[in-house]
Every structure is written in C-alpha cells, then in structure tokens.
Design an enzyme around this catalytic site. Structure first.
Site, short mmCIF file in Angstrom:
data_model
loop_
_atom_site.label_atom_id
_atom_site.label_comp_id
_atom_site.label_asym_id
_atom_site.label_seq_id
_atom_site.Cartn_x
_atom_site.Cartn_y
_atom_site.Cartn_z
N SER A 1 -44.39 17.52 -43.48
CA SER A 1 -44.99 16.68 -44.51
C SER A 1 -44.72 17.17 -45.93
CB SER A 1 -46.50 16.57 -44.28
OG SER A 1 -47.10 17.85 -44.34
N LYS B 1 -56.10 15.45 -46.65
CA LYS B 1 -55.24 15.76 -47.79
C LYS B 1 -55.77 15.12 -49.07
CE LYS B 1 -51.10 16.29 -44.93
NZ LYS B 1 -49.78 15.76 -44.54
#
Length: 792
Positions: free
Chosen positions: A685, A728
């Site tokens: 990611s 996140k």
C-alpha cells in the site's frame, strides 16, 4: 517419695463405700487390674482404703472429659475392689493394683467426705449354676483357649488360669476383661447381671473376634505371596478393607461411591452417557482404593457428575434491555451494536437454531472482550473466557486421554464446568495467537468446536463420550484476521472493530474511564476533577493508540497524583487543568507529524495499517553518485521492496510526462528509506507514496505538507485498492492531516469512517498516479490533469 496423707477419716457407715470414678477403665469381678489415679478426691479415696482396709468402688464415668463428675455423669453399676498394692508415683499420681470382688449398684451419693462416697447395693452372684450356664461356660473356655492360640506372645499361664476357672460367671468376667472391645461394650457386659445372658454376649463377641483374627491371618498369608516390594506398603489397608467387608461395615470408599451414584442420578446425562458412567462406577466399586487407577477413575467420575448435562431452561430475551446494556457499556460502535442486536433477535425467535459464531477483530483496547460480557448480560447467561494466546498443544482443546498420568479435560470442557450451564457465553480470546507444534495443531481441533454441524457431538479425549456444545454461544476475538487459519475463519462471522477517533476517546473517558479510575484509586467525584481541556490534551499528546488502554493508564496516573494530595490532607479537591499535565505526566509524548515534515523534495507521507491500528509513515528518497542501484533501508519486507522497484521503474517510464531529463538517472544511486528502521514493514500500500516521493525528488517539487496517501500501483500507472481504509484515515486525522489520497476503488469503504471525520477532511480518489501527482505536487502538475478528476 513421702506420701502426704489426709487426716484420718472415721469409718464409713454400713452400705457406704468410697468411689473412684475412672475415665477409660472397666474393672470386672475376680480380675486383677492396675489403675492410675491423679484427681485429689480419687487419691483421698485410695488413701482411705489403704488406711482402713475398706474396699473401693471402681465405677466408669460416662464422659471422660468431666473432671469432677456428679451422679448423672457416673454409670449405675461398678465393681467393688480390694486394694492389693499401692505405689506412690508422685505427689499428684498414684499407681494402684486392684482386684475385683463383686458388682454393686449406686443408690445415691453421700456428701461430707474428702472423697466421693456413695450408698450402694451389693449384687451377689447366684449360688446355683444352671445347666445351660455350665454348657455356655464350657464352650466359652474352649473359645478363649482358641483365641489365645491366635494371638502372638500370650503367656502360657493365662491359658492355665482359664482352664482352672470353674465358675461360669467368673469365667465370663475374666474373658470379658481380656477382650479388646470398646469401653462402652465392656460396661454393657458389666451391667449384664444374668449369668447366662452375660455368657452368651461374651461368647458372641469372642466368636466375632476369632473370625476376624483368622481372616486376618488368611489375608496376610494370601497377600504376602502376591505383593511385591512397592505393594507391601498397602498391606495394612488391604487387610482393613477386607475385614470391614467381612464385618459388613461401610468404609469411606463405600460412602464415596454412594455419593457418586446419587450425583449421577441427578446429573441429567443422556442415556448412553449415563450407561457408560455407571459401568465405570461398577469398576470403581470392585477396585482397591489403594491402587493408582482408583484415584484416576474417581476423578473422572467427579468430572462427569459436575458437567452441565441437563437441557437448559429457555430464557426470555428483551431487546430493549439488550440495547440499553450495550449503550451503557460501550460508546460508539453503532454498526457492531446493531449486528449484536440482530444476533440476539434471531436467538429470541429461534432459541434452538444454529446461531452464527461471531468473531470480533480489531486492535487491542477497543472493547472486544467487554462486548462479549455485554452479550452475556443481555442473554442473562454465565460468561466464561478461554484464553488461546500461546496455546500450541491440541490437548489444550480436546483434553488428554485418561491413560496419561495427570490427564485433564480440555479448556472447553473445563470452562463449561466453571460456567455450570450448557448455554453459557464462551469467549475464545486471541484466536489468532494459536500456534502449531509437535503436539498437533490446536486450530484444527477448534474446527469441531466451532462447526454448528459437528459440535453437538463434540468428543473430549478425557471424557470419551459426546458432549453437546450446540447451545453454547461462542464469541471469538482476534487482532489480525489474516493470522487465523482459513478453515477456522470460514466457520465464523467476522465483525471488525476499528480504532476510536479522538472525539470517541473523549466520550469514553468521560463516561467510563474517569469513573472507573476514581473508584480504583479510592476517590470520590468531589475530590478529583479533570477539565475537558486537560482530558483533550491527554488524548492528543500523551497517547497514540487505536484503543483506550493507554489512555486509561494515563488517567490513572493523574488520579494517583490526586489521591496522594487528598491522602496527605493538603487539599480536599484536586482540579487538574491542561497546564498541570506537564508536572504530573511529564512532557508531551507525541507531536503532530506535520511539525516533523521538512519542506524539501523527495519526502512523502504514506498511511500504513498495523495490528494496533493505523499509522503514518514517511517515505524519504535521495540520490547520490553511483552506478544506478536502488538502495532500500528501513527493514522493508519483500513486497514493499518490490513496490519501490515498481515505483522507480514507473517514474523512469513517465519521465517525459513529468518533465524529467533522462540524464538525471545516469550515474546515480537512488536510496529509499522509511524511518523507524527498527520496526519491520511490509505490504504493497506504500506504492503511491513511493512514486510520489521519487517524482518529487526528480522534479524538484515539494509534496504538500497536509497530504497523506495510500494505494498500490501497477506498472501501467493504475492505483489499486488496499485494506484498512478506516484505520488509515483515523491515523491521518490524529496526525493533523487535512487531505487523504485514496484509491478510487476504495470509495465504498469510506462509509466505515465516522461522519464527524468525513466532514472535516478532504478525500481525493485516485484512478492513476497522475491523479496523485496533481493532488500532491500542486498546480505545477496541471498538465497531467485528466477528465473526471475532482477534489472531494
């Protein structure tokens, strides 16, 4: 030693004798017995008998603990005795040798003497002996000689004395005195006045003792041949048990077996299980309690009787009460609460149905275990917790076989016994921490437990019979669902519990943590107060976590500081303000990451997911003179290294679009570093952040300081979706970032982010790396603008 005698006592009237009460001695007529006297009145009576030549009355007292017995404490019948020898042992003890003469019955006690005196009635023996008495006497004499032959170390003179005794009454008294009977039984024989009746009782007692001695000899001879050195230690127990069995006496083992039978009848076991248990109970009944298998089998039967076999009664589930309990115990987590209420609604409508097995997944401290306790409260069922962290032996789940020493059932069965109900709420905590070893795979053993199609016939190795787990409400918890084996994961419904926002942490602290820490530290609400500003500062600058455990510890430190001041008496109310935290908790532990960002090319802010929640990380890129190598540092995993290689290749392939001269790549080494080098990092990611950092370096443009990004990239420049979007985004919000770049295909996951966060932050949806360049590097990249791009 000189005997200190009492003043002379006048002769006692006719029919009055001096009494010596005995605690544990019964004297029979015609028998010579040594006795010891130590009580003052008894010593005075002995001295009187010695001085006057009178006879003493030896009588048994009913309660040996009474030091000064009265009439009610003495037996009715005693024995007149002649003083044969008197020896002074000490000033408080006399040894006396007495010979019984005849029986007497106490009429009344006579006062006025330094010793106990009583008016008595002498009981003379009959002068005429009946034919039956003579026959019983002959038989008694034969049996007495026989028992003497069975006893070791008996002098021959005793047998000659018994043969020389012609009077049946004398013979009965002599044999009765030789019996090792209880003192109460001897007193009963003394009070038996009829000669024939007394002979018969003595004969019966003597015959029983002869049989016991004969059996004891046979047992000793038989067991001696069979026992080895280790078993010889149990010889006395074997003899005692066999003797008790022959006498028809119930020992402790019989009482235990009877109790186990009663418990089996009350346990409510299924018929096939009860048949197996009664079979084992029959084995126990015929087994020696000295054998090692006896204790093992008894422990097994105790386990079987203590398990909740009976079908549980149905309970009514009130969904309104359940909602109230969930709202009281937990703040936020609306979707999770709704799912739990749905779960309870299905249980209410279909109590016997196969409810799904819930698995709460989330970082530590977000309330997974307490949610299970709330479900138990809502269902009004017992709650038990099975800790699976670090379990590496299959037997911890299924139990050990009974053939092993120290075998026990598995944790599932042990928890059921602890709960005492077959429909309890059982939490399988830390299911992702199971590890396989040489002792088997415990996660494989969980398959039968968690499968609704199989757990109605769960077999624990120790029990050896099926146990129905279908009524147990199983709830599992895990930090990382990926570490749970797929077969186990397939049997559970995963419910994710992400981290809390700062607003949610404040609410949790105000509603729950402050009250709990006050109580733990002995404070009242009017003794310690933390201002909202101080609480906000604790959340923002002294903790950085997905849950609230560290927050509660910091609040506890503040409460202990206040408790010290209240206990010292320096104040009655401690009001903690934001300015006081530096003194109490020290300097702020965390700063906003924006303050750490340096305004220079080659630095980008990425977003990462960790088992304890989301976090931000910096991607730092620089170039040095070299040979074209790519240097990667920061403990990067293989996947993350490949993302860096793909990002560099993508930058080179788009150099013309980015306005980068191809000569910039010649003769240089590119170094990619991710700080916090002691922490391993991996995953795809960070691809967008790496591409952006490389593009920033080679275009000499600075990445916007309030932007964070996540997403995987392909060599075609596409931005691919990633996981952990909510975590996140929360990490970016905690770090004070205003804009988050996310893959467009993750737009659906934004619904999991709280509305309060969505309203205060901007989100850019990335289809390709061109979108990331435009949002991160500003208007200088406007030539890369593509249709459909928008800042949300």
């Amino acid at each position: 030693m000189e005997d200190k005698t009492h003043p002379p006592v006048p002769p006692l009237p006719e029919g009055v004798i001096a009494l010596v009460p005995m605690r544990n001695v019964v004297l029979f007529p015609h028998v010579l017995v040594p006795i010891s006297v130590g009580r003052a009145k008894s010593i005075a009576a002995v001295q009187y008998a010695q001085q006057s030549g009178a006879q003493l009355g030896i009588v048994l007292q009913k309660d040996a603990q009474v030091d000064d017995p009265g009439r009610e404490a003495l037996c009715d019948v005693g024995t007149l005795a002649k003083l044969v020898h008197h020896e002074l042992a000490s000033s408080e003890l006399r040894h006396v040798l007495c010979q019984g003469v005849l029986r007497f019955r106490i009429k009344e006690l006579v006062e006025g003497y330094p010793f106990m005196a009583a008016r008595v009635e002498r009981i003379e023996e009959p002068a005429v002996v009946s034919t039956q008495a003579e026959a019983l006497g002959l038989q008694l004499r034969e049996r007495a000689v026989e028992i003497l032959s069975l006893l070791p170390g008996v002098p021959a003179e005793l047998a000659h004395a018994l043969q020389a005794t012609r009077s049946p009454s004398h013979l009965a008294d002599i044999v009765a005195s030789l019996l090792d009977s209880e003192i109460v039984e001897k007193q009963m024989l003394l009070e038996t006045l009829g000669t024939e009746e007394r002979l018969q009782k003595v004969l019966d007692t003597l015959s029983r003792r002869i049989e016991v001695l004969r059996l004891s000899q046979e047992i000793g001879e038989r067991t001696k041949e069979q026992l080895d050195d280790r078993q010889r230690k149990f010889l006395l127990r074997e003899q005692l048990k066999t003797i008790q069995k022959e006498l028809g006496e119930n020992g402790e083992s019989d009482a235990d077996i009877a109790q186990l039978e009663e418990l089996v009848a009350k346990a409510g076991m299924p018929s096939e299980v009860e048949a197996q248990v009664r079979k084992e109970l029959g084995r126990l009944r015929h087994m020696s309690d000295a054998s090692g298998e006896y204790s093992m089998l008894r422990t097994y039967l105790e386990w079987m009787t203590e398990l909740p076999w009976a079908t549980p009664a149905e309970t009514v589930i009130d969904l309104n009460v359940a909602r109230q309990i969930l709202e009281t115990d937990h703040f936020g987590l609306e979707r999770i609460k709704q799912r739990i209420v749905e779960f309870l609604a299905v249980r209410k409508l279909n109590p016997l149905g196969r409810a799904p097995i819930l698995c709460f997944v989330g970082p530590p401290g977000v309330g997974k275990t307490s949610l299970g306790q709330s479900i138990a409260r809502a269902l009004d069922k017992p709650f038990v917790r099975v800790s699976l962290g670090g379990v590496h032996d299959e037997a911890e789940i299924r139990g050990h076989r009974r053939t092993y020493i120290g075998a026990m059932p598995g944790n599932i069965v042990q928890s059921l016994r602890k709960a005492g109900a077959r429909d309890c709420v059982m939490m399988l905590d830390e299911v992702d921490k199971l590890t396989a070893s040489a002792h088997g795979d415990p996660s494989a053993a969980l398959l039968e437990v968690l499968d609704p199609e199989q757990n109605s016939t769960f077999r624990d190795n120790y029990l050896g019979v099926p146990f129905d787990l279908s009524r147990v409400v199983f709830i599992a918890t895990a930090n990382v669902i990926d570490q749970v084996p797929p077969p186990v994961r397939d049997r559970m419904e995963v419910i994710e519990l992400p981290g809390y926002t700062q607003e949610e942490k404040l609410q949790i602290a105000q509603r729950h943590l402050l009250r709990r820490q006050r109580e733990l530290n002995g404070l009242r609400e009017d003794q310690c107060e933390i201002t909202p500003e101080a609480l906000t500062l604790i959340v923002a600058s002294y903790t950085r976590e997905a849950g609230v455990r560290q927050l509660e510890r910091e609040i506890g430190r503040v409460m202990r500081h206040a408790a010290m001041q209240v206990a010292e008496g320096s104040t009655t109310l401690v009001r903690v303000r934001a300015a006081d935290l530096d003194t109490i908790l020290g300097p702020e532990k965390y700063e906003h990451e924006v303050a750490l960002r340096v305004g220079m090319p080659g630095v980008a802010t990425g977003l990462a997911w960790t088992p304890v929640g989301g976090d931000i990380l910096f991607i730092e890129v620089t170039r040095v003179t070299g040979t074209g190598r790519l240097i990667l540092t920061g403990q990067l995993g293989d996947v993350m290294k490949e993302s860096a290689q793909a990002a560099l290749t993508l930058v080179k392939s788009r150099a013309a679009d980015l306005g980068i001269s191809a000569s910039l790549f010649d003769g240089v080494d590119v170094h990619v570093h991710v700080p916090a080098g002691a922490i391993p990092k991996d995953g795809p990611s960070a691809g967008v952040a790496m591409f952006t950092a490389l593009a920033s370096l080679f275009t000499d443009r600075v990445v916007r300081h309030d932007v964070a990004m996540t997403g995987e990239i392909s060599l075609r420049g596409l931005v691919l979706p990633v996981g952990g979007i909510k975590e996140k985004v929360l990490a970016a919000q905690r770090a004070g970032l205003g804009t988050v770049l996310l893959p467009a295909r993750n737009e659906k996951d934004l619904r999991d982010v709280p509305e309060s966060i969505r309203a205060t932050m901007k989100f850019v949806w990335l289809h390709t790396v061109d979108d990331a360049m435009l949002a991160a590097l500003g208007e200088a990249g406007s030539r890369l603008r593509r249709p459909g791009f928008e800042l949300v």
